[in-house]
Motif scaffolding. Sequence first.
Motif, mmCIF file in Angstrom:
data_model
loop_
_atom_site.group_PDB
_atom_site.id
_atom_site.type_symbol
_atom_site.label_atom_id
_atom_site.label_comp_id
_atom_site.label_asym_id
_atom_site.label_seq_id
_atom_site.Cartn_x
_atom_site.Cartn_y
_atom_site.Cartn_z
ATOM 1 N N LEU A 49 -7.602 29.460 -93.617
ATOM 2 C CA LEU A 49 -7.161 28.186 -93.035
ATOM 3 C C LEU A 49 -5.640 28.091 -93.022
ATOM 4 C CD1 LEU A 49 -9.643 25.593 -94.633
ATOM 5 C CD2 LEU A 49 -9.516 26.243 -92.231
ATOM 6 N N MET A 50 -5.017 28.539 -94.140
ATOM 7 C CA MET A 50 -3.550 28.443 -94.221
ATOM 8 C C MET A 50 -2.886 29.388 -93.229
ATOM 9 S SD MET A 50 -2.872 27.945 -98.288
ATOM 10 C CE MET A 50 -4.389 28.162 -99.170
ATOM 11 N N ILE A 51 -3.490 30.585 -93.038
ATOM 12 C CA ILE A 51 -2.928 31.540 -92.082
ATOM 13 C C ILE A 51 -3.062 30.999 -90.660
ATOM 14 C CG2 ILE A 51 -3.287 33.830 -91.072
ATOM 15 C CD1 ILE A 51 -3.857 34.850 -93.891
ATOM 16 N N ALA A 52 -4.209 30.343 -90.380
ATOM 17 C CA ALA A 52 -4.398 29.746 -89.055
ATOM 18 C C ALA A 52 -3.349 28.668 -88.805
ATOM 19 C CB ALA A 52 -5.805 29.168 -88.935
ATOM 20 N N ALA A 53 -3.044 27.878 -89.844
ATOM 21 C CA ALA A 53 -2.066 26.800 -89.704
ATOM 22 C C ALA A 53 -0.648 27.351 -89.565
ATOM 23 C CB ALA A 53 -2.148 25.855 -90.902
ATOM 24 N N VAL B 74 -14.683 20.567 -92.435
ATOM 25 C CA VAL B 74 -14.048 21.697 -93.133
ATOM 26 C C VAL B 74 -13.318 21.213 -94.389
ATOM 27 C CG1 VAL B 74 -12.163 23.379 -92.952
ATOM 28 C CG2 VAL B 74 -13.908 23.261 -91.181
ATOM 29 N N ILE B 75 -12.650 20.044 -94.292
ATOM 30 C CA ILE B 75 -11.966 19.503 -95.477
ATOM 31 C C ILE B 75 -12.988 19.184 -96.576
ATOM 32 C CG2 ILE B 75 -10.703 17.499 -96.377
ATOM 33 C CD1 ILE B 75 -9.094 17.509 -93.755
ATOM 34 N N GLY B 118 -7.047 24.167 -102.751
ATOM 35 C CA GLY B 118 -7.492 22.929 -102.112
ATOM 36 C C GLY B 118 -6.337 22.214 -101.441
ATOM 37 N N ALA B 119 -5.211 22.105 -102.146
ATOM 38 C CA ALA B 119 -4.037 21.447 -101.567
ATOM 39 C C ALA B 119 -3.573 22.205 -100.326
ATOM 40 C CB ALA B 119 -2.920 21.378 -102.612
ATOM 41 N N GLY B 120 -3.516 23.536 -100.429
ATOM 42 C CA GLY B 120 -3.071 24.353 -99.298
ATOM 43 C C GLY B 120 -4.010 24.257 -98.114
ATOM 44 N N ALA B 121 -5.322 24.295 -98.381
ATOM 45 C CA ALA B 121 -6.301 24.293 -97.290
ATOM 46 C C ALA B 121 -6.342 22.931 -96.589
ATOM 47 C CB ALA B 121 -7.683 24.655 -97.828
ATOM 48 N N VAL B 122 -6.291 21.841 -97.366
ATOM 49 C CA VAL B 122 -6.307 20.503 -96.757
ATOM 50 C C VAL B 122 -5.041 20.298 -95.935
ATOM 51 C CG1 VAL B 122 -6.213 18.023 -97.256
ATOM 52 C CG2 VAL B 122 -7.852 19.468 -98.463
ATOM 53 N N PHE B 123 -3.912 20.735 -96.503
ATOM 54 C CA PHE B 123 -2.654 20.624 -95.755
ATOM 55 C C PHE B 123 -2.737 21.444 -94.463
ATOM 56 C CE2 PHE B 123 1.590 22.152 -94.642
ATOM 57 C CZ PHE B 123 2.238 20.935 -94.464
#
Lengths: 132, 132
Positions: A49-53, B74-75, B118-123
């Motif tokens: 998810l972070m890489i996609a963002a 997803v969140i 979690g913080a990274g993925a939600v962001f």
Amino acid sequence: MAGVTRPEDRPISPHLQIWRWHVTMLSSILHRFTGIALYGAAILFAVWLMIAAAGPETYAYIAPHLTAWYGQIVLYLIVASLAYHLANGIRHLVFDTGAGLNPGDADTSAWFALLFAVAAPVGLWLLLTFGA
Amino acid sequence: MAQSDRSMRSALGRVRHHGAAREGTGHFIAMRFTSIALAILSLWFVIAAALSLREGTYLSVIDFLAQPVNAVGVILLTVISLYHMALGMQDVILDYIQKPSSKILLMLLNVLVPLALGAGAVFAVLHLNFGV
């Protein structure tokens, strides 16, 4: 318990190597094993998810690996682990109500969880290849 | 236990903080609630994501995560999964790791890693939808 000694002649609890293998034992071990595997999968999911963002340039680094044969094998194993953990998790929720705990039912439901773990990723592949 | 006869500590002082943490029932209930939520969310995600992301392109990922229902799903999936897996890994650590320093280190990591992810993925999901 430092300092506590066990009298030599007393029996000790049988361990994994002693027990005859049976399916409920396998189902229990696999539940923990797939749980630990899914911990790793969740880390990969969050990073994905972070890489996609991070944008298309960053995503271009991982996109070829996701579609490569080894990436597809990893995704297949993640789906199989998830399917098993899901099916066996539901089995445990039923156990929590007190139902299905006799040896015959527990064996049958364990086999169903194993069957689902094999069938679900194959079913997903069939859906993607021949379905919608 | 030989030194206990000569110890200056009271009987109460010796046993204090060695009993149950009185958090077991909360752990048990949280595990069940999160598992029911994940049974629905993970099944939805695997099928929805597999159908939407089968080309494996960056644009297909963005299109998927830009749908409000998918973003919220997803969140929820990420946060509840990370909580559920931290609870499960806590059981594994307490079962297998006996050395106090290793146990404390792993328990700490088991809180920090899911929190950071979690913080990274939600962001990441929010950034994909509202970022510039």
